[in-house]
Each structure stands twice: as structure tokens, then as C-alpha cells.
Design a protein around this motif. Structure first.
Motif, PDB file in Angstrom:
ATOM      1  N   SER A 114      21.972  85.710  47.502  1.00 19.20           N
ATOM      2  CA  SER A 114      23.311  85.726  46.917  1.00 19.20           C
ATOM      3  C   SER A 114      23.634  87.159  46.518  1.00 19.20           C
ATOM      4  CB  SER A 114      23.374  84.813  45.691  1.00 19.20           C
ATOM      5  OG  SER A 114      24.609  84.984  45.023  1.00 19.20           O
ATOM      6  N   LEU A 115      24.864  87.571  46.730  1.00 19.26           N
ATOM      7  CA  LEU A 115      25.259  88.925  46.375  1.00 19.26           C
ATOM      8  C   LEU A 115      25.623  89.068  44.904  1.00 19.26           C
ATOM      9  CD1 LEU A 115      27.427  89.815  49.502  1.00 19.26           C
ATOM     10  CD2 LEU A 115      25.041  90.434  49.031  1.00 19.26           C
ATOM     11  N   ASP A 116      25.923  87.934  44.225  1.00 19.53           N
ATOM     12  CA  ASP A 116      26.349  88.062  42.838  1.00 19.53           C
ATOM     13  C   ASP A 116      25.612  87.160  41.851  1.00 19.53           C
ATOM     14  OD1 ASP A 116      27.603  85.932  44.069  1.00 19.53           O
ATOM     15  OD2 ASP A 116      29.546  86.270  43.148  1.00 19.53           O
ATOM     16  N   LEU A 117      24.777  86.232  42.316  1.00 16.73           N
ATOM     17  CA  LEU A 117      24.042  85.349  41.410  1.00 16.73           C
ATOM     18  C   LEU A 117      22.552  85.426  41.715  1.00 16.73           C
ATOM     19  CD1 LEU A 117      26.370  82.237  41.686  1.00 16.73           C
ATOM     20  CD2 LEU A 117      26.337  83.945  39.849  1.00 16.73           C
ATOM     21  N   ARG A 118      21.720  85.392  40.650  1.00 22.47           N
ATOM     22  CA  ARG A 118      20.282  85.500  40.909  1.00 22.47           C
ATOM     23  C   ARG A 118      19.476  84.294  40.486  1.00 22.47           C
ATOM     24  NH1 ARG A 118      17.527  87.548  36.054  1.00 22.47           N
ATOM     25  NH2 ARG A 118      19.141  88.260  34.660  1.00 22.47           N
ATOM     26  N   GLU A 119      19.948  83.505  39.481  1.00 22.76           N
ATOM     27  CA  GLU A 119      19.102  82.423  38.985  1.00 22.76           C
ATOM     28  C   GLU A 119      19.925  81.350  38.277  1.00 22.76           C
ATOM     29  OE1 GLU A 119      14.905  82.125  36.573  1.00 22.76           O
ATOM     30  OE2 GLU A 119      16.296  83.695  35.957  1.00 22.76           O
ATOM     31  N   LEU A 120      19.450  80.102  38.409  1.00 21.67           N
ATOM     32  CA  LEU A 120      19.982  78.956  37.679  1.00 21.67           C
ATOM     33  C   LEU A 120      18.888  78.489  36.734  1.00 21.67           C
ATOM     34  CD1 LEU A 120      21.996  76.585  37.182  1.00 21.67           C
ATOM     35  CD2 LEU A 120      20.890  75.425  39.118  1.00 21.67           C
ATOM     36  N   ILE A 121      19.239  78.288  35.477  1.00 18.75           N
ATOM     37  CA  ILE A 121      18.286  77.809  34.472  1.00 18.75           C
ATOM     38  C   ILE A 121      18.881  76.560  33.822  1.00 18.75           C
ATOM     39  CG2 ILE A 121      17.019  78.323  32.352  1.00 18.75           C
ATOM     40  CD1 ILE A 121      17.405  81.319  33.073  1.00 18.75           C
ATOM     41  N   ILE A 122      18.097  75.486  33.801  1.00 20.74           N
ATOM     42  CA  ILE A 122      18.509  74.225  33.183  1.00 20.74           C
ATOM     43  C   ILE A 122      17.502  73.904  32.084  1.00 20.74           C
ATOM     44  CG2 ILE A 122      18.841  71.750  33.552  1.00 20.74           C
ATOM     45  CD1 ILE A 122      19.565  72.467  36.493  1.00 20.74           C
ATOM     46  N   ARG A 123      17.998  73.550  30.889  1.00 16.41           N
ATOM     47  CA  ARG A 123      17.131  73.254  29.750  1.00 16.41           C
ATOM     48  C   ARG A 123      17.415  71.850  29.226  1.00 16.41           C
ATOM     49  NH1 ARG A 123      20.005  77.535  29.293  1.00 16.41           N
ATOM     50  NH2 ARG A 123      19.100  79.561  29.595  1.00 16.41           N
ATOM     51  N   ILE A 124      16.381  71.021  29.246  1.00 15.34           N
ATOM     52  CA  ILE A 124      16.463  69.690  28.628  1.00 15.34           C
ATOM     53  C   ILE A 124      15.586  69.762  27.391  1.00 15.34           C
ATOM     54  CG2 ILE A 124      16.012  67.224  28.898  1.00 15.34           C
ATOM     55  CD1 ILE A 124      16.372  67.609  31.934  1.00 15.34           C
ATOM     56  N   ILE A 125      16.214  69.854  26.231  1.00 17.13           N
ATOM     57  CA  ILE A 125      15.479  70.093  24.989  1.00 17.13           C
ATOM     58  C   ILE A 125      15.719  68.945  24.023  1.00 17.13           C
ATOM     59  CG2 ILE A 125      15.226  71.650  23.005  1.00 17.13           C
ATOM     60  CD1 ILE A 125      16.148  73.919  24.905  1.00 17.13           C
TER      61      ILE A 125
ATOM     62  N   ALA B 273      22.770  74.576  30.688  1.00 13.07           N
ATOM     63  CA  ALA B 273      22.438  75.331  31.891  1.00 13.07           C
ATOM     64  C   ALA B 273      23.111  76.691  31.846  1.00 13.07           C
ATOM     65  CB  ALA B 273      22.887  74.565  33.135  1.00 13.07           C
ATOM     66  N   SER B 274      22.444  77.651  32.458  1.00 18.64           N
ATOM     67  CA  SER B 274      22.969  79.008  32.556  1.00 18.64           C
ATOM     68  C   SER B 274      22.849  79.485  33.996  1.00 18.64           C
ATOM     69  CB  SER B 274      22.168  79.970  31.674  1.00 18.64           C
ATOM     70  OG  SER B 274      22.219  79.573  30.333  1.00 18.64           O
ATOM     71  N   LEU B 275      23.820  80.243  34.395  1.00 21.81           N
ATOM     72  CA  LEU B 275      23.836  80.869  35.706  1.00 21.81           C
ATOM     73  C   LEU B 275      23.745  82.369  35.460  1.00 21.81           C
ATOM     74  CD1 LEU B 275      24.138  80.184  38.700  1.00 21.81           C
ATOM     75  CD2 LEU B 275      26.608  80.268  38.387  1.00 21.81           C
ATOM     76  N   MET B 276      22.719  82.981  36.009  1.00 24.39           N
ATOM     77  CA  MET B 276      22.472  84.395  35.749  1.00 24.39           C
ATOM     78  C   MET B 276      23.044  85.235  36.893  1.00 24.39           C
ATOM     79  SD  MET B 276      20.859  83.742  33.002  1.00 24.39           S
ATOM     80  CE  MET B 276      20.080  85.207  32.427  1.00 24.39           C
ATOM     81  N   PRO B 277      23.981  86.128  36.590  1.00 26.55           N
ATOM     82  CA  PRO B 277      24.529  86.989  37.647  1.00 26.55           C
ATOM     83  C   PRO B 277      23.584  88.148  37.950  1.00 26.55           C
ATOM     84  CG  PRO B 277      25.584  87.503  35.581  1.00 26.55           C
ATOM     85  CD  PRO B 277      24.651  86.350  35.313  1.00 26.55           C
TER      86      PRO B 277
ATOM     87  N   PRO C 257      28.649  89.894  31.915  1.00 26.14           N
ATOM     88  CA  PRO C 257      27.926  89.124  30.909  1.00 26.14           C
ATOM     89  C   PRO C 257      26.513  88.804  31.394  1.00 26.14           C
ATOM     90  CG  PRO C 257      29.693  87.818  31.882  1.00 26.14           C
ATOM     91  CD  PRO C 257      29.774  89.183  32.475  1.00 26.14           C
ATOM     92  N   ALA C 258      25.592  88.609  30.447  1.00 29.28           N
ATOM     93  CA  ALA C 258      24.199  88.349  30.786  1.00 29.28           C
ATOM     94  C   ALA C 258      24.031  86.996  31.477  1.00 29.28           C
ATOM     95  CB  ALA C 258      23.337  88.423  29.539  1.00 29.28           C
ATOM     96  N   GLN C 259      24.935  86.046  31.207  1.00 26.70           N
ATOM     97  CA  GLN C 259      24.833  84.724  31.825  1.00 26.70           C
ATOM     98  C   GLN C 259      26.154  83.982  31.672  1.00 26.70           C
ATOM     99  OE1 GLN C 259      21.626  82.949  29.676  1.00 26.70           O
ATOM    100  NE2 GLN C 259      22.845  82.443  27.911  1.00 26.70           N
ATOM    101  N   PHE C 260      26.337  82.972  32.521  1.00 25.50           N
ATOM    102  CA  PHE C 260      27.507  82.101  32.439  1.00 25.50           C
ATOM    103  C   PHE C 260      27.005  80.728  32.010  1.00 25.50           C
ATOM    104  CE2 PHE C 260      28.528  84.826  36.292  1.00 25.50           C
ATOM    105  CZ  PHE C 260      29.236  85.768  35.569  1.00 25.50           C
TER     106      PHE C 260
END
Length: 176
Positions: A79-90, A112-116, A124-127
Motif C-alpha cells: 500500500s502506498l499510504d497505509l501500513r497496518e491494521l490493529i484490532i483490540r478486543i479488550i 481498531a486503528s489504521l496506521m498510515p 496523524p499517527a493513526q485513524f
């Protein structure tokens, strides 16, 4: 006239029977494992393979409860603009065994966060996720490791991104 009406009603019933209110749309039936379909407000839907897809259990105490956090990561390849998807079930599950195939989690049960890919300091550090759900579609062992497979359903994020897909997350360990 009666025969024509019966044919029309039969055809309508067949069409309705083929439709499902479940999340098994035509698009979902064609999803490839470990692939994300990412739609942004500025581009068409793009298909990306995931890399480094794993999860870990975080046993650090949370003030409201003593349930652990399950943190799921997957890198977005090429991906040219996104690097990682993080999902947290806490605070929802006590252990891996408590996850049941077919179980759907709504956004009030996870975040969940989407890291650009950061190109400058104004990014921004994350969406953060604003709507969507995830569904556990498979639970298995790969050697001695647990693997949880989630279907990601219309997971919408700030900045106009929407993600769908199916990802196998392999258990990497527990952190204290």
C-alpha cells in the motif's frame, strides 16, 4: 392467468430464497484469505495482501475489569499510504478458548486503528474506526499455535477508508 401468476410467485420466491440477510453478499463470497479490500474516498477499491498477521494477549490489568486484551495486527502489503491494521478486543474474553466461531463483534466491543505510512509530521499517527464489525469465521491450530480467522465487515475509519476482508491471525504469545 393462474399459471402465469404461479410462475411469477415461484420465481420471486426463488429470488428471495437466494438472498440472505446474513453478511454473505456476493462480494464476501469472493474474498480471498489474508486479503483486505480497501476503499478510500479518493480511490476505487484496492485489494491488498496482509503480512505479519498475528495476535497477542496483553494481561496488563485494566481498571474496569480483569479481562485480558487481545491485540490483532496485520501489515498491509504494497500500500502506498497505509501500513497496518490493529484490532483490540479488550475486557470481553477471558482466554482464547472463549472465542466461538460465528461470533460477531460490534464496534462497541472492540476498537481498531489504521496506521498510515507517515510521510510528514502533519499526518496523524493513526485513524480510528467509526463503524463496522468483525466476525470469527474459523478457529484452528497451526502446529502448536492457535489461529483465529476474522472476517472484517465494512470497518470504516476516519479519513474515508473502509476495509473488508478475511485475515488469519496467529497467536504469538502473552505479555504481562
Amino acid at each position: 392467468m393462474k399459471k402465469k401468476s404461479l410462475l411469477w410467485i415461484s420465481a420471486l420466491l426463488l429470488i428471495l430464497a437466494g438472498c440472505s440477510s446474513d453478511d454473505e453478499s456476493l462480494l464476501n463470497q469472493n474474498w480471498k484469505p489474508n486479503t483486505l479490500l480497501i476503499n478510500s474516498e479518493n480511490a476505487d477499491i484496492e485489494e491488498y495482501s496482509v503480512i505479519n498477521n498475528y495476535f497477542y494477549i496483553n494481561l496488563m490489568p485494566v481498571l474496569e475489569n480483569n479481562c485480558p486484551g487481545f491485540i490483532f495486527h496485520c501489515g498491509i502489503e504494497k500500500s502506498l499510504d497505509l501500513r497496518e491494521l490493529i484490532i483490540r478486543i479488550i475486557g470481553v474474553k477471558q482466554d482464547i478458548d472463549a472465542f466461538q466461531v460465528g461470533e460477531t463483534f460490534q464496534l462497541n466491543q472492540f476498537n481498531a486503528s489504521l496506521m498510515p505510512i507517515e510521510e510528514c509530521h502533519t499526518t496523524p499517527a493513526q485513524f480510528g474506526a467509526t463503524k463496522g464489525s468483525i466476525k470469527l469465521v474459523d478457529k484452528k491450530k497451526a502446529g502448536d499455535k492457535d489461529v483465529l480467522t476474522f472476517q472484517i465487515n465494512d470497518l470504516a475509519f476516519e479519513k474515508g477508508y473502509t476495509i473488508n476482508g478475511i485475515v488469519d491471525f496467529e497467536y504469538e504469545g502473552t505479555f504481562y
